[in-house]
Design an enzyme around this catalytic site. Sequence first.
Site, PDB file in Angstrom:
ATOM      1  N   LEU A  37     -16.365  -3.788 -91.735  1.00  0.00           N
ATOM      2  CA  LEU A  37     -17.309  -4.768 -92.300  1.00  0.00           C
ATOM      3  C   LEU A  37     -17.707  -4.394 -93.726  1.00  0.00           C
ATOM      4  CD1 LEU A  37     -19.584  -5.646 -89.216  1.00  0.00           C
ATOM      5  CD2 LEU A  37     -17.482  -6.766 -89.987  1.00  0.00           C
ATOM      6  N   GLU A  86      -8.262  -3.177 -98.599  1.00  0.00           N
ATOM      7  CA  GLU A  86      -8.910  -3.756 -99.775  1.00  0.00           C
ATOM      8  C   GLU A  86      -7.861  -4.696-100.356  1.00  0.00           C
ATOM      9  OE1 GLU A  86     -11.923  -3.501-101.022  1.00  0.00           O
ATOM     10  OE2 GLU A  86     -12.644  -2.075 -99.530  1.00  0.00           O
ATOM     11  N   SER A  87      -8.265  -5.950-100.661  1.00  0.00           N
ATOM     12  CA  SER A  87      -7.227  -6.956-100.899  1.00  0.00           C
ATOM     13  C   SER A  87      -7.309  -7.681-102.250  1.00  0.00           C
ATOM     14  CB  SER A  87      -7.284  -7.997 -99.773  1.00  0.00           C
ATOM     15  OG  SER A  87      -8.481  -8.755 -99.856  1.00  0.00           O
ATOM     16  N   THR A 136       2.228  -7.483 -98.578  1.00  0.00           N
ATOM     17  CA  THR A 136       2.198  -8.562 -99.573  1.00  0.00           C
ATOM     18  C   THR A 136       3.503  -8.631-100.376  1.00  0.00           C
ATOM     19  OG1 THR A 136       1.147  -9.184-101.656  1.00  0.00           O
ATOM     20  CG2 THR A 136       1.029  -6.883-101.101  1.00  0.00           C
ATOM     21  N   ASP A 137       3.777  -9.815-100.922  1.00  0.00           N
ATOM     22  CA  ASP A 137       4.949  -9.953-101.799  1.00  0.00           C
ATOM     23  C   ASP A 137       4.712  -9.278-103.157  1.00  0.00           C
ATOM     24  OD1 ASP A 137       3.100 -11.754-102.887  1.00  0.00           O
ATOM     25  OD2 ASP A 137       4.457 -13.475-102.858  1.00  0.00           O
ATOM     26  N   GLU A 138       3.439  -8.885-103.435  1.00  0.00           N
ATOM     27  CA  GLU A 138       3.144  -8.289-104.745  1.00  0.00           C
ATOM     28  C   GLU A 138       3.816  -6.931-104.916  1.00  0.00           C
ATOM     29  OE1 GLU A 138      -0.904  -8.809-106.066  1.00  0.00           O
ATOM     30  OE2 GLU A 138      -1.163 -10.564-104.785  1.00  0.00           O
ATOM     31  N   TYR A 162      -3.743  -2.441-106.661  1.00  0.00           N
ATOM     32  CA  TYR A 162      -3.663  -3.039-105.321  1.00  0.00           C
ATOM     33  C   TYR A 162      -2.223  -3.018-104.809  1.00  0.00           C
ATOM     34  CZ  TYR A 162      -3.023  -6.793-101.888  1.00  0.00           C
ATOM     35  OH  TYR A 162      -2.633  -7.516-100.779  1.00  0.00           O
ATOM     36  N   LYS A 166      -0.487  -1.013-101.623  1.00  0.00           N
ATOM     37  CA  LYS A 166       0.212  -1.676-100.505  1.00  0.00           C
ATOM     38  C   LYS A 166       1.660  -1.187-100.423  1.00  0.00           C
ATOM     39  CE  LYS A 166      -1.169  -4.461 -98.045  1.00  0.00           C
ATOM     40  NZ  LYS A 166      -1.913  -4.387 -96.765  1.00  0.00           N
ATOM     41  N   ASN A 192      -2.030 -16.455 -99.392  1.00  0.00           N
ATOM     42  CA  ASN A 192      -2.564 -17.311 -98.331  1.00  0.00           C
ATOM     43  C   ASN A 192      -3.746 -18.133 -98.836  1.00  0.00           C
ATOM     44  OD1 ASN A 192      -2.176 -15.834 -95.082  1.00  0.00           O
ATOM     45  ND2 ASN A 192      -0.953 -15.349 -96.866  1.00  0.00           N
ATOM     46  N   ARG A 297      -6.173 -11.495-116.918  1.00  0.00           N
ATOM     47  CA  ARG A 297      -6.224 -10.282-116.083  1.00  0.00           C
ATOM     48  C   ARG A 297      -5.277  -9.242-116.696  1.00  0.00           C
ATOM     49  NH1 ARG A 297      -4.377 -11.286-109.989  1.00  0.00           N
ATOM     50  NH2 ARG A 297      -6.580 -11.720-109.621  1.00  0.00           N
ATOM     51  N   GLY A 299      -2.402  -6.702-116.941  1.00  0.00           N
ATOM     52  CA  GLY A 299      -1.159  -6.526-116.172  1.00  0.00           C
ATOM     53  C   GLY A 299      -0.823  -7.702-115.273  1.00  0.00           C
TER      54      GLY A 299
HETATM   55  P1  NAD Z   1      -9.781  -9.550 -96.650  1.00  0.00           P
HETATM   56  O1  NAD Z   1     -10.195  -8.744 -97.836  1.00  0.00           O
HETATM   57  O2  NAD Z   1     -10.312 -10.937 -96.479  1.00  0.00           O
HETATM   58  O3  NAD Z   1     -10.171  -8.758 -95.306  1.00  0.00           O
HETATM   59  C1  NAD Z   1      -9.974  -7.387 -95.159  1.00  0.00           C
HETATM   60  C2  NAD Z   1     -10.710  -6.936 -93.911  1.00  0.00           C
HETATM   61  O4  NAD Z   1     -10.474  -5.526 -93.752  1.00  0.00           O
HETATM   62  C3  NAD Z   1     -12.227  -7.142 -93.986  1.00  0.00           C
HETATM   63  O5  NAD Z   1     -12.706  -7.649 -92.760  1.00  0.00           O
HETATM   64  C4  NAD Z   1     -12.759  -5.726 -94.239  1.00  0.00           C
HETATM   65  O6  NAD Z   1     -14.071  -5.512 -93.719  1.00  0.00           O
HETATM   66  C5  NAD Z   1     -11.717  -4.889 -93.515  1.00  0.00           C
HETATM   67  N1  NAD Z   1     -11.654  -3.519 -94.036  1.00  0.00           N
HETATM   68  C6  NAD Z   1     -11.570  -3.135 -95.342  1.00  0.00           C
HETATM   69  N2  NAD Z   1     -11.562  -1.800 -95.436  1.00  0.00           N
HETATM   70  C7  NAD Z   1     -11.614  -1.326 -94.164  1.00  0.00           C
HETATM   71  C8  NAD Z   1     -11.615  -0.020 -93.608  1.00  0.00           C
HETATM   72  N3  NAD Z   1     -11.571   1.074 -94.398  1.00  0.00           N
HETATM   73  N4  NAD Z   1     -11.670   0.116 -92.272  1.00  0.00           N
HETATM   74  C9  NAD Z   1     -11.733  -0.988 -91.471  1.00  0.00           C
HETATM   75  N5  NAD Z   1     -11.745  -2.228 -91.935  1.00  0.00           N
HETATM   76  C10 NAD Z   1     -11.685  -2.406 -93.281  1.00  0.00           C
HETATM   77  O7  NAD Z   1      -8.208  -9.529 -96.675  1.00  0.00           O
HETATM   78  P2  NAD Z   1      -7.165 -10.653 -96.210  1.00  0.00           P
HETATM   79  O8  NAD Z   1      -6.960 -11.598 -97.323  1.00  0.00           O
HETATM   80  O9  NAD Z   1      -7.540 -11.145 -94.877  1.00  0.00           O
HETATM   81  O10 NAD Z   1      -5.842  -9.755 -96.110  1.00  0.00           O
HETATM   82  C11 NAD Z   1      -5.462  -9.135 -94.883  1.00  0.00           C
HETATM   83  C12 NAD Z   1      -4.175  -8.363 -95.118  1.00  0.00           C
HETATM   84  O11 NAD Z   1      -3.157  -9.227 -95.592  1.00  0.00           O
HETATM   85  C13 NAD Z   1      -4.311  -7.251 -96.162  1.00  0.00           C
HETATM   86  O12 NAD Z   1      -3.584  -6.131 -95.701  1.00  0.00           O
HETATM   87  C14 NAD Z   1      -3.681  -7.840 -97.414  1.00  0.00           C
HETATM   88  O13 NAD Z   1      -3.127  -6.840 -98.223  1.00  0.00           O
HETATM   89  C15 NAD Z   1      -2.608  -8.728 -96.800  1.00  0.00           C
HETATM   90  N6  NAD Z   1      -2.238  -9.881 -97.636  1.00  0.00           N
HETATM   91  C16 NAD Z   1      -3.172 -10.821 -97.994  1.00  0.00           C
HETATM   92  C17 NAD Z   1      -2.774 -11.932 -98.753  1.00  0.00           C
HETATM   93  C18 NAD Z   1      -3.744 -13.011 -99.126  1.00  0.00           C
HETATM   94  O14 NAD Z   1      -3.358 -13.969 -99.804  1.00  0.00           O
HETATM   95  N7  NAD Z   1      -5.001 -12.963 -98.714  1.00  0.00           N
HETATM   96  C19 NAD Z   1      -1.454 -12.049 -99.181  1.00  0.00           C
HETATM   97  C20 NAD Z   1      -0.547 -11.056 -98.827  1.00  0.00           C
HETATM   98  C21 NAD Z   1      -0.943  -9.986 -98.034  1.00  0.00           C
HETATM   99  P1  TYD Z   2      -5.918 -14.322-106.560  1.00  0.00           P
HETATM  100  O1  TYD Z   2      -6.435 -15.396-105.648  1.00  0.00           O
HETATM  101  O2  TYD Z   2      -6.848 -13.235-106.995  1.00  0.00           O
HETATM  102  O3  TYD Z   2      -4.624 -13.723-105.843  1.00  0.00           O
HETATM  103  P2  TYD Z   2      -3.489 -12.675-106.417  1.00  0.00           P
HETATM  104  O4  TYD Z   2      -3.998 -12.060-107.663  1.00  0.00           O
HETATM  105  O5  TYD Z   2      -3.393 -11.702-105.291  1.00  0.00           O
HETATM  106  O6  TYD Z   2      -2.265 -13.502-106.602  1.00  0.00           O
HETATM  107  O7  TYD Z   2      -5.353 -14.999-107.868  1.00  0.00           O
HETATM  108  C1  TYD Z   2      -4.347 -16.000-107.798  1.00  0.00           C
HETATM  109  C2  TYD Z   2      -3.983 -16.387-109.218  1.00  0.00           C
HETATM  110  O8  TYD Z   2      -5.100 -17.041-109.828  1.00  0.00           O
HETATM  111  C3  TYD Z   2      -3.670 -15.202-110.091  1.00  0.00           C
HETATM  112  O9  TYD Z   2      -2.602 -15.553-110.971  1.00  0.00           O
HETATM  113  C4  TYD Z   2      -4.942 -14.967-110.884  1.00  0.00           C
HETATM  114  C5  TYD Z   2      -5.520 -16.371-111.016  1.00  0.00           C
HETATM  115  N1  TYD Z   2      -6.998 -16.465-111.068  1.00  0.00           N
HETATM  116  C6  TYD Z   2      -7.626 -17.171-112.109  1.00  0.00           C
HETATM  117  O10 TYD Z   2      -6.967 -17.748-112.998  1.00  0.00           O
HETATM  118  N2  TYD Z   2      -8.989 -17.241-112.120  1.00  0.00           N
HETATM  119  C7  TYD Z   2      -9.764 -16.634-111.180  1.00  0.00           C
HETATM  120  O11 TYD Z   2     -11.026 -16.699-111.273  1.00  0.00           O
HETATM  121  C8  TYD Z   2      -9.118 -15.924-110.109  1.00  0.00           C
HETATM  122  C9  TYD Z   2      -9.910 -15.247-109.043  1.00  0.00           C
HETATM  123  C10 TYD Z   2      -7.729 -15.879-110.096  1.00  0.00           C
END
Ligand code: NAD
Ligand code: TYD
Length: 360
Positions: A37, A86-87, A136-138, A162, A166, A192, A297, A299
């Site tokens: 949390l 951490e995402s 992630t694809d990153e 980040y 990963k 997502n 941003r 990089g």
């Molecule tokens: P999010 O940041 O919404 O959620 C992360 C969750 O992990 C939170 O509930 C947080 O409390 C928990 N958490 C963080 N540190 C923790 C710790 N030390 N111990 C236990 N719990 C902890 O992330 P998300 O967007 O739901 O992403 C989930 C996974 O999918 C991640 O591994 C992320 O790298 C991967 N992912 C996300 C996206 C995206 O677009 N959101 C895309 C590709 C991959």
């Molecule tokens: P983000 O949702 O942070 O995902 P990721 O960086 O993991 O792809 O950002 C998606 C794209 O949007 C990314 O190219 C950065 C851009 N972005 C903005 O232009 N403005 C914003 O305030 C944020 C959060 C992201």
Amino acid sequence: MRTYLVTGGAGFIGSNYIHYMFRKYGDEIKIINVDKLTYAGNLENLKDIEGRDNYRFVRADICDSEAISKIFEEEDIQRVVHFAAESHVDRSIKNPEVFVKTNVLGTLVMLNAAKAAWEQPDGSFLPDHKFLHVSTDEVYGSLPEDGGYFYETTPYDPHSPYSASKASSDFLVKAYMDTYHFPANITNCSNNYGPYQFPEKLIPLMINNALQGKSLPVYGDGKNVRDWLFVEDHCKGIDMVQEKGRLFETYNIGGHNERQNIQIIHTILDTLQDMLPEDDPRLAHINEDLITYVTDRKGHDRRYAIAPDKIKEEIGWYPETCFEEGIKKTIEWYFDHADWMQNVTSGDYLKYYEDMYANR
Ligand code: NAD
Ligand code: TYD
């Protein structure tokens, strides 16, 4: 009854996954959700399932090996689905340490605990016990604007703290598969979007700001490209990989839906204008004048795009939700959950927003 250990289940994708799994399997499965949390974890995301007999929440840090091992002692875990991380890229640029702790060391703790619980004296593993690492694809780096896709064979080339963390966690999972024959899969998915996404990420941030008449901060020229995947399609893909995929394999999960950030913002503005009732006073400010170009941003990866050919050919998964439908469902969800947005954007969020955007 099969028992799942889901890490990070109170976050965006994890909570969608838990909802999806209970919708699909009902009482045939049990889910243990382990989450620390952090700011990104929110039990409100799970309030409609918290009373189920086949659901248990444990508040713990995945870096805490004692707490994690205890869960494996108490429960007969057959599946691990590891989301906790951490995402957010922008946060990783400001404060990389916690990304290494949670994403790298936390993954190592999860691997060790599952290995200790599942490994037999002869070095083999209990049959039908599996670990799925969500990535992630990153990790593949950045693609040129004019073409190319990420495949499972694309070399890793992470740029942000980040994506570097990963990538490191993926390599640990790969090392456990290669060294111990540890039964795992890795999925690498694209960006997502959908219900329960924290408004630090592009789509919910833009929806929330537009509704409030706040400026829409576009990084750089707004032409960076992301490949957007509706979160429910992703959750379905994760389950299909775990049940139908070949062990030890990586599967890329992508939306086949590339858009420039500025196009996403225009679509959000247009969809909000279409969906709000004609007499809604917010329509007076929801327009392009809110768009504000801000410092890029550091990089900033130019383009991500996945060709989800392997998962389609081997498993039959494909992204079912087109972007126009997915964004409507998402906006509708945020309309219906204004109190959720209000709760997560008060307190600490306001400070975060000030720190991240004030002098940009
Ligand atoms: P999010 O940041 O919404 O959620 C992360 C969750 O992990 C939170 O509930 C947080 O409390 C928990 N958490 C963080 N540190 C923790 C710790 N030390 N111990 C236990 N719990 C902890 O992330 P998300 O967007 O739901 O992403 C989930 C996974 O999918 C991640 O591994 C992320 O790298 C991967 N992912 C996300 C996206 C995206 O677009 N959101 C895309 C590709 C991959
Ligand atoms: P983000 O949702 O942070 O995902 P990721 O960086 O993991 O792809 O950002 C998606 C794209 O949007 C990314 O190219 C950065 C851009 N972005 C903005 O232009 N403005 C914003 O305030 C944020 C959060 C992201």
